[in-house]
Design a protein around this motif. Sequence first.
Motif, mmCIF file in Angstrom:
data_model
loop_
_atom_site.group_PDB
_atom_site.id
_atom_site.type_symbol
_atom_site.label_atom_id
_atom_site.label_comp_id
_atom_site.label_asym_id
_atom_site.label_seq_id
_atom_site.Cartn_x
_atom_site.Cartn_y
_atom_site.Cartn_z
ATOM 1 N N MET A 42 -2.046 7.309 4.792
ATOM 2 C CA MET A 42 -3.017 8.014 4.566
ATOM 3 C C MET A 42 -2.809 9.497 5.434
ATOM 4 O O MET A 42 -3.362 10.582 4.928
ATOM 5 N N LYS A 83 -5.666 7.642 -5.007
ATOM 6 C CA LYS A 83 -6.142 6.273 -4.958
ATOM 7 C C LYS A 83 -6.527 5.698 -6.326
ATOM 8 O O LYS A 83 -6.511 4.460 -6.737
ATOM 9 N N ARG A 84 -6.762 6.584 -7.241
ATOM 10 C CA ARG A 84 -7.351 6.212 -8.741
ATOM 11 C C ARG A 84 -5.614 5.908 -8.924
ATOM 12 O O ARG A 84 -5.575 4.759 -9.878
ATOM 13 N N LYS A 116 2.373 1.639 -3.427
ATOM 14 C CA LYS A 116 1.582 2.152 -4.534
ATOM 15 C C LYS A 116 1.238 3.635 -4.122
ATOM 16 O O LYS A 116 1.175 4.669 -5.237
ATOM 17 N N ALA A 117 1.030 4.141 -3.077
ATOM 18 C CA ALA A 117 0.661 5.514 -2.643
ATOM 19 C C ALA A 117 2.072 6.299 -2.874
ATOM 20 O O ALA A 117 1.684 7.531 -3.768
ATOM 21 N N GLU A 151 -1.930 1.100 5.765
ATOM 22 C CA GLU A 151 -3.135 2.052 5.033
ATOM 23 C C GLU A 151 -3.280 3.504 5.744
ATOM 24 O O GLU A 151 -3.349 4.507 5.418
ATOM 25 N N GLU A 181 -6.470 13.031 -2.385
ATOM 26 C CA GLU A 181 -6.804 11.834 -2.181
ATOM 27 C C GLU A 181 -7.528 10.931 -3.152
ATOM 28 O O GLU A 181 -7.242 9.651 -3.470
ATOM 29 N N THR A 182 -8.479 11.673 -3.864
ATOM 30 C CA THR A 182 -9.192 10.862 -4.812
ATOM 31 C C THR A 182 -8.389 10.428 -6.018
ATOM 32 O O THR A 182 -8.262 9.284 -6.544
ATOM 33 N N PHE A 224 0.781 -1.473 0.063
ATOM 34 C CA PHE A 224 -0.244 -0.045 0.233
ATOM 35 C C PHE A 224 0.784 1.304 -0.096
ATOM 36 O O PHE A 224 0.667 2.229 -0.738
ATOM 37 N N MET A 243 -2.938 4.940 -7.730
ATOM 38 C CA MET A 243 -2.325 3.886 -7.144
ATOM 39 C C MET A 243 -2.630 2.396 -7.865
ATOM 40 O O MET A 243 -1.721 1.552 -7.772
ATOM 41 N N GLU A 244 -3.657 2.499 -8.566
ATOM 42 C CA GLU A 244 -4.108 1.152 -9.392
ATOM 43 C C GLU A 244 -3.705 1.326 -10.961
ATOM 44 O O GLU A 244 -4.070 0.478 -11.800
#
Length: 210
Positions: A138, A152-153, A107-108, A134, A148-149, A104, A155-156
């Motif tokens: 955060m 999170k998008r 990814k962040a 996590e 943040e929005t 996690f 990150m994938e």
Amino acid sequence: MTVMSRRALMKLGLASTGALTLGARAGFGHENPMPDALRQALERAPFAPVLGNPEGDVTLTEFFDYNCPFCRTSVPVMKRVIDGDKKLRVVFREWPIFGEGSIFATKASLATLKQGKYWAFHERLMAIKGKANEQSVMEVVRAVGLDETRLKRDMESDEVLGHIDHSMQLGEHLGLAGTPSFIAGHEGLFGKQEFSAMTGLIAKARTDLL
């Protein structure tokens, strides 16, 4: 080898430091210790964080994990190395081998590249007390002021997931023992390193490559 199965290997290596043997799995020959294709993959892959001088004459690559204690203590040494060598190019290879919290965090961290705040996030996350997971990640995201929005998008995204997969392949191919691992030229170091060892590794790379 999967991420989770690497955890046992990492635990065995945490208390160790020393030189890496680059070649046991990569098939290096004496005349060409690191094939050009492998060096390109290690040093020039897209979407890998680059610090120092992007046009530097030598590249130092660090494999690290946000839950690796020696990686955290290496941050001030890395800053000193970068500040003291204006010809050095540094590549960070995020290698999350300590489990789900590390994945996690990685990814962040990589997702922050898309918002131009990678180093601020990296330095702050490396300075936390306790585990990177996590919740703690955060908290750093909010402290740094990231969207943040979007994070999170991102990150994938294919770039983020591709970097992680590439690090896993490189770590396996090079036979790395764990984190932190530092590679420059044809040689490398594993574990906590003093400033003198890092500069020695870089100097040797300049002698070998230039």
